[in-house]
Enzyme design. Structure first.
Site, short mmCIF file in Angstrom:
data_model
loop_
_atom_site.label_atom_id
_atom_site.label_comp_id
_atom_site.label_asym_id
_atom_site.label_seq_id
_atom_site.Cartn_x
_atom_site.Cartn_y
_atom_site.Cartn_z
N ASN A 1 -7.72 4.31 84.00
CA ASN A 1 -6.85 4.25 83.13
C ASN A 1 -6.47 5.59 82.35
O ASN A 1 -7.43 6.13 81.92
CB ASN A 1 -7.33 3.26 82.07
N HIS B 1 1.51 -0.26 82.92
CA HIS B 1 0.30 0.49 82.44
C HIS B 1 -0.74 0.07 83.34
O HIS B 1 -1.14 -1.01 83.82
CB HIS B 1 0.24 0.38 80.98
N CYS C 1 -1.74 3.63 74.76
CA CYS C 1 -1.17 3.56 76.51
C CYS C 1 0.15 3.17 76.34
O CYS C 1 0.77 3.31 77.36
CB CYS C 1 -2.17 2.25 76.68
O1 UT7 Z 1 -5.42 0.81 78.37
C1 UT7 Z 1 -5.84 0.03 77.12
C2 UT7 Z 1 -5.97 -1.43 77.19
N1 UT7 Z 1 -6.96 -1.72 77.84
C3 UT7 Z 1 -7.48 -2.57 78.46
O2 UT7 Z 1 -6.45 -3.35 79.04
C4 UT7 Z 1 -8.73 -3.08 78.78
C5 UT7 Z 1 -8.77 -4.72 79.05
N2 UT7 Z 1 -10.19 -5.18 79.13
C6 UT7 Z 1 -10.83 -4.89 80.39
O3 UT7 Z 1 -10.14 -4.40 81.21
C7 UT7 Z 1 -12.10 -5.78 80.76
O4 UT7 Z 1 -12.39 -6.67 79.52
C8 UT7 Z 1 -13.18 -4.62 80.79
C9 UT7 Z 1 -13.16 -4.01 82.43
C10 UT7 Z 1 -13.30 -3.78 79.86
C11 UT7 Z 1 -14.48 -5.45 80.68
O5 UT7 Z 1 -14.53 -6.38 81.57
P1 UT7 Z 1 -15.13 -7.96 81.20
O6 UT7 Z 1 -15.16 -8.71 82.42
O7 UT7 Z 1 -14.45 -8.36 80.08
O8 UT7 Z 1 -16.77 -7.60 81.03
P2 UT7 Z 1 -17.45 -7.79 79.58
O9 UT7 Z 1 -17.35 -6.78 78.66
O10 UT7 Z 1 -17.56 -9.27 79.11
O11 UT7 Z 1 -19.10 -7.50 79.99
C12 UT7 Z 1 -19.74 -8.31 81.05
C13 UT7 Z 1 -21.10 -7.46 81.25
C14 UT7 Z 1 -21.88 -7.23 79.87
O12 UT7 Z 1 -23.41 -7.61 80.42
P3 UT7 Z 1 -23.82 -9.07 79.89
O13 UT7 Z 1 -23.59 -8.97 78.49
O14 UT7 Z 1 -23.09 -10.13 80.48
O15 UT7 Z 1 -25.18 -8.90 80.34
C15 UT7 Z 1 -21.85 -5.97 79.95
O16 UT7 Z 1 -22.80 -5.49 79.26
O17 UT7 Z 1 -21.13 -6.26 82.03
C16 UT7 Z 1 -21.81 -5.27 81.30
N3 UT7 Z 1 -21.19 -4.12 81.46
C17 UT7 Z 1 -21.42 -3.24 82.62
N4 UT7 Z 1 -22.30 -3.28 83.52
C18 UT7 Z 1 -22.17 -2.33 84.45
C19 UT7 Z 1 -20.23 -3.40 80.61
N5 UT7 Z 1 -19.85 -2.46 81.22
C20 UT7 Z 1 -20.46 -2.06 82.33
C21 UT7 Z 1 -20.57 -0.93 83.28
N6 UT7 Z 1 -21.40 -1.14 84.37
N7 UT7 Z 1 -19.87 -0.04 83.21
#
Ligand code: UT7
Length: 320
Positions: A277, A247, A111
């Protein structure tokens, strides 16, 4: 002498995939995606390739710049999703636009790819090696996504952005760049493996994996840090910056950066809501959108800042 961006261009694939289109084929929802990331839709390729999108973006940037393709000395493409391992996307662009004099190569900084390509071009020009460069960020991320992994595939999109950079008395003011390979496996996509007559290997391809929370923590700390550093190097304060072109990974990251820098969110243009993204392509696409909307005037000062796989980061202060 420094160098200045004198033309921008971008290309987005025609196919629009909204969050609701995804919720029909996997367990996700518009509510989850939009509230966690700010993304509402993304563009995905059907027929388009990384080179095709790069060429379309490049043609627009070249036309706007007024330079002729034969005048371009250097083409650098930031990408992790070239169509071929070799030739590079940059060489494909060179052939298509007829930039016969140019040296051409790709850089892999995920990225941060466009920032790394831009800084490389600036460094060549500062060293007096070249006068005119075409810098591109282009990705077909849809081909390296695991479409059974909802935690990654909903985040990313495809597209390309380009900028023509020319030696000038104003332009780049300062730049910073860095990496932390220790944290690299938080965002990875392993290369293919293959069998040969002498090993027990198997033909396997791999897809992108991300520890989202670790990358998130890295981004909200490192991005304000590197922006503060690049501003300090330029001896410029945040008030003097018209826009911060970041980004586009997550709206919450951008809001956190704005808060930490004590800068109004209005100074952070957004494209992730409609593009997702797009890794190395996100900064040049957003820069082109801001430029084409007539939001930039000569003399404006901008910060461009990228971060991502590697893990890597890079920021620059430029005068438009
Ligand atoms: O460009 C490269 C750089 N990349 C980034 O900057 C990405 C940085 N990270 C992020 O933006 C965030 O961490 C994410 C958007 C990827 C994820 O958000 P989060 O608030 O950290 O969510 P999480 O991974 O902690 O997941 C929370 C919950 C989980 O369920 P449980 O375990 O709490 O029951 C996941 O299984 O959300 C669930 N989940 C989803 N639910 C619905 C994960 N993906 C999805 C989805 N739809 N697509």
């Amino acid at each position: 002498m420094t160098s200045r961006i004198i033309g921008t261009g971008s290309y987005l694939p025609e196919l629009i995939i909204k969050n609701d289109d995804l919720s029909k084929i996997m367990e996700t929802s518009d509510e989850w995606i939009a509230s966690r990331t700010g993304i509402r839709e993304r563009r995905l390729v059907k027929e388009e390739t990384t080179a095709y999108m790069s060429i379309q973006a490049a043609k627009i940037a070249i036309e706007e710049s007024g330079v002729k393709a034969e005048e371009i000395d250097l083409i650098i493409v930031g990408t992790i999703t070239g169509d071929y391992i070799t030739p590079s996307t940059a060489c494909e662009v060179q052939a298509a636009i007829g930039a016969n004099r140019a040296a051409a190569f790709d850089v892999n900084a995920a990225c941060t790819g466009f920032m790394t390509a831009l800084h490389t071009a600036y460094a060549y020009m500062a060293a007096g090696v070249y006068d005119t460069a075409l810098v591109i960020g282009a990705e077909t991320l849809s081909k390296i996504m695991d479409w059974d992994d909802r935690s990654t595939c909903v985040l990313f999109g495809d597209g390309a952005g380009a900028a023509v950079v020319k030696k000038d008395t104003v332009g780049l003011i300062s730049m910073v760049q860095g990496s932390d390979g220790q944290k690299g496996m938080n965002l990875s996509c392993k290369n293919r493996e293959s069998k040969n007559p002498f090993n027990q290997g198997k033909d396997t391809i791999y897809y992108t994996q991300m520890n989202g929370q670790e990358v998130y923590k890295f981004a909200v700390k490192k991005v304000p840090e590197c922006i503060s550093e690049v501003l300090e190097k330029a001896n410029i304060c945040t008030d003097e910056i018209k826009y911060f072109i970041l980004h586009q990974a997550n709206m919450r990251i951008i809001q956190s950066v704005a808060k930490r820098l004590k800068v109004s969110e209005d100074k952070f243009p957004i494209s992730l809501d409609l593009c997702g993204n797009v890794s190395a392509a996100s900064i040049p696409i957003l820069l082109d959108q801001v430029n084409k909307k007539g939001m930039l005037e000569k003399g404006d000062k901008l910060v461009l800042a990228g971060f991502g796989g590697g893990l890597t980061w890079g920021a620059t202060v430029i005068e438009w």
